[in-house]
Design a protein around this motif. Structure first.
Motif, short mmCIF file in Angstrom:
data_model
loop_
_atom_site.label_atom_id
_atom_site.label_comp_id
_atom_site.label_asym_id
_atom_site.label_seq_id
_atom_site.Cartn_x
_atom_site.Cartn_y
_atom_site.Cartn_z
N HIS A 173 1.00 -1.16 -0.05
CA HIS A 173 0.03 0.12 0.01
C HIS A 173 1.10 1.34 -0.14
O HIS A 173 1.95 1.29 0.55
CB HIS A 173 -0.91 -0.03 1.14
CG HIS A 173 -0.48 -0.01 2.65
ND1 HIS A 173 0.38 -0.94 2.96
CD2 HIS A 173 -0.48 0.99 3.41
CE1 HIS A 173 0.88 -0.69 4.16
NE2 HIS A 173 0.13 0.39 4.63
N ASP A 174 0.34 2.17 -0.72
CA ASP A 174 1.41 3.38 -1.00
C ASP A 174 1.25 4.67 -0.12
O ASP A 174 1.80 5.56 -0.01
CB ASP A 174 1.17 3.89 -2.44
CG ASP A 174 -0.25 4.38 -2.65
OD1 ASP A 174 -1.00 4.45 -1.62
OD2 ASP A 174 -0.40 4.87 -3.81
N ARG A 175 0.25 4.28 0.99
CA ARG A 175 0.03 5.49 1.77
C ARG A 175 -0.66 4.91 3.19
O ARG A 175 -1.28 3.70 3.14
CB ARG A 175 -0.79 6.55 1.34
CG ARG A 175 -2.24 6.29 0.94
CD ARG A 175 -2.91 7.34 0.21
NE ARG A 175 -4.33 6.91 -0.05
CZ ARG A 175 -4.66 6.19 -1.20
NH1 ARG A 175 -3.81 5.63 -1.93
NH2 ARG A 175 -5.98 5.92 -1.54
N PRO A 176 -0.60 5.59 4.27
CA PRO A 176 -1.28 5.06 5.30
C PRO A 176 -2.71 4.89 5.16
O PRO A 176 -3.29 5.62 4.73
CB PRO A 176 -1.09 6.40 6.26
CG PRO A 176 -0.18 6.99 5.75
CD PRO A 176 0.07 6.77 4.39
N ARG A 177 -3.25 3.74 5.80
CA ARG A 177 -4.57 3.02 5.51
C ARG A 177 -5.10 3.29 3.98
O ARG A 177 -6.25 3.23 4.01
CB ARG A 177 -5.59 4.27 6.17
CG ARG A 177 -5.16 4.07 7.99
CD ARG A 177 -6.16 4.85 8.44
NE ARG A 177 -5.94 4.89 9.83
CZ ARG A 177 -6.61 3.98 10.70
NH1 ARG A 177 -7.33 3.08 10.39
NH2 ARG A 177 -6.40 4.34 11.93
#
Length: 157
Positions: free
Chosen positions: A12-16
């Motif tokens: 995944h490329d970002r938090p959440r």
């Protein structure tokens, strides 16, 4: 030597952010899994969480505990782990080395305890992932490399 197979890769490329499954990825000490937020967030001297591994058998057991008939009734990547391993039992001790493909070597840094977000996916999932490291293992990259679904996974003695 104990061996198994890599049967899934997710990042995944970002938090959440949403998990993306891929067939192959480069992994390095500097960024962990290429394109994965956690790999770069935890790079540096401590780099204790550059990747996470989970056993296919443990995920299937969690699904069974929830009364779900199919082993992957909830897609494994919803656990937010990076690597899904089948055919071997991951080490349950800090410092153990897991090799994937030709050159990737990962050091287990801790158990990956399931968080409350798991119950948002399915009530009871956090508890189903809690026993016997079913939530997976955290790892740091010792030696980078390119990996792909189907690669051999080995526990180094």
């Amino acid at each position: 030597m104990t061996t198994g197979r890599l049967c899934g890769i997710a990042r995944h490329d970002r938090p959440r952010g949403p998990m993306e499954t891929v067939d192959a990825v480069s992994v390095s000490r500097e960024e962990g899994l290429h394109g994965d937020y956690r790999g770069t967030q935890f790079s540096g001297p401590k780099n204790w969480r550059q990747g996470t591994l989970i056993e296919a058998r443990g995920w299937a057991d969690a699904m069974a505990d929830l009364g779900l008939e199919e082993a992957f009734a909830i897609p494994w990547q919803e656990r937010r782990a990076n690597l899904l391993v089948d055919g071997l039992r991951l080490p349950r001790e800090v410092g153990a080395i897991v090799a994937v493909g030709k050159t990737l070597r990962l050091e287990i840094t801790d158990e990956c305890n399931p968080c409350s977000r798991m119950d948002a996916i399915r009530p009871g999932l956090k508890a189903a992932l809690t026993p016997d490291w079913r939530g997976g293992a955290l790892a740091r990259v010792l030696t980078g490399g390119d990996i792909a679904v189907g690669d051999e996974v080995r526990i180094e003695e």
